[in-house]
Design an enzyme around this catalytic site. Sequence first.
Site, PDB file in Angstrom:
ATOM      1  N   PRO A 152      -1.480  -4.199  -7.882  1.00  0.00           N
ATOM      2  CG  PRO A 152      -2.142  -3.804 -10.090  1.00  0.00           C
ATOM      3  CD  PRO A 152      -2.365  -4.750  -8.939  1.00  0.00           C
ATOM      4  CE1 TYR A 153      -4.700   1.303  -2.028  1.00  0.00           C
ATOM      5  CE2 TYR A 153      -4.351  -0.731  -0.785  1.00  0.00           C
ATOM      6  CZ  TYR A 153      -4.644   0.620  -0.820  1.00  0.00           C
ATOM      7  OH  TYR A 153      -4.879   1.293   0.352  1.00  0.00           O
ATOM      8  CB  ALA A 154       0.328  -3.669  -2.403  1.00  0.00           C
TER       9      ALA A 154
END
Length: 322
Positions: A152-154
């Site tokens: 999810p960060y990316a």
Amino acid sequence: MKILVTGAAGFIGSNLAEKLAKRGDSVVGLDNFNDYYDPAKKRANEQRLIAYPNFRMVEQDIRQRQAMFDLFETEKFDAVAHLAAMAGVRNAVLHPDLYVQVNLNGTQNLMDATRTVGGVQNFVMASTSSVYGNTTQIPFVETDNCDRPLQPYAAAKRAAEMLGHAYHHLYGLNFTVLRFFTVYGPNGRPDMMAYLVAESVAKGVQIPLYDGGQMYRDWTFVEDITDGVVAALDRPLGYEIINLGRGEPTLLKEFVQMIETLGGRAANVVHKPRLAADFVKNQADISKARRLLGYNPQISVAEGVQRFWEWYEKTILSESPT
């Protein structure tokens, strides 16, 4: 220029804000001092920054939409360096909602404040090499589709990049995306690999080493990264995505060994399999950064690790109880 630096109490943000203050810009730092890691470390960065008469810190959260509008209306910024984000690839796997709220929705709040209030000539956003996922195109080049994020960060960062293009297209916002590769150096976060290895070497703290350290990272010293951000702030480019790295990946195992050599003992590592959120290798193609920004990283990995270790010994070990 009057520049807003979001995430100014953090690792890269504090180094950037100090560089801008030293060159004479009027700098407003923004940070919410959250507890992802010890807020005392961020307060120490704040104390370093407020020594400059042309710097002041605002404690606020980019998720607070009206507060962002009010800040932009009051301050009348010329440029924005947007570095505030929830960091940490592995933490994002546990808290995907938080990462979308901060890294995507918070970014939109800033862009909306920018276009509504007006006056901002350039918006520079920190993104990440993680958006490339497990691409087979190495070195990583900005024309890659980046449509298969591994966590999810990316995914949130890539979504913010794309939203920036829409705002450029619709509202004429100059929007430069800087994809940072593996950044390390003084004032580093305690969850980052360089800091973790230093802690393990100096204090015997047990740390995980994934895949036996057989992963390549494009380790880039923070001084070079902030030089790239300053260059981007000074050059409105329409809409551009630009890699900032060294272009010379180093095996994680070798990076660990450099710190072990400086510390005079082995790190206390526990070997673990590579996580699904990790990629095997990242390497930046920095030809676009050289061409558009005059970017030219100066600090080799060997010199950077030496500088980082000297800072760690002086600043962190000297504060530790004996």
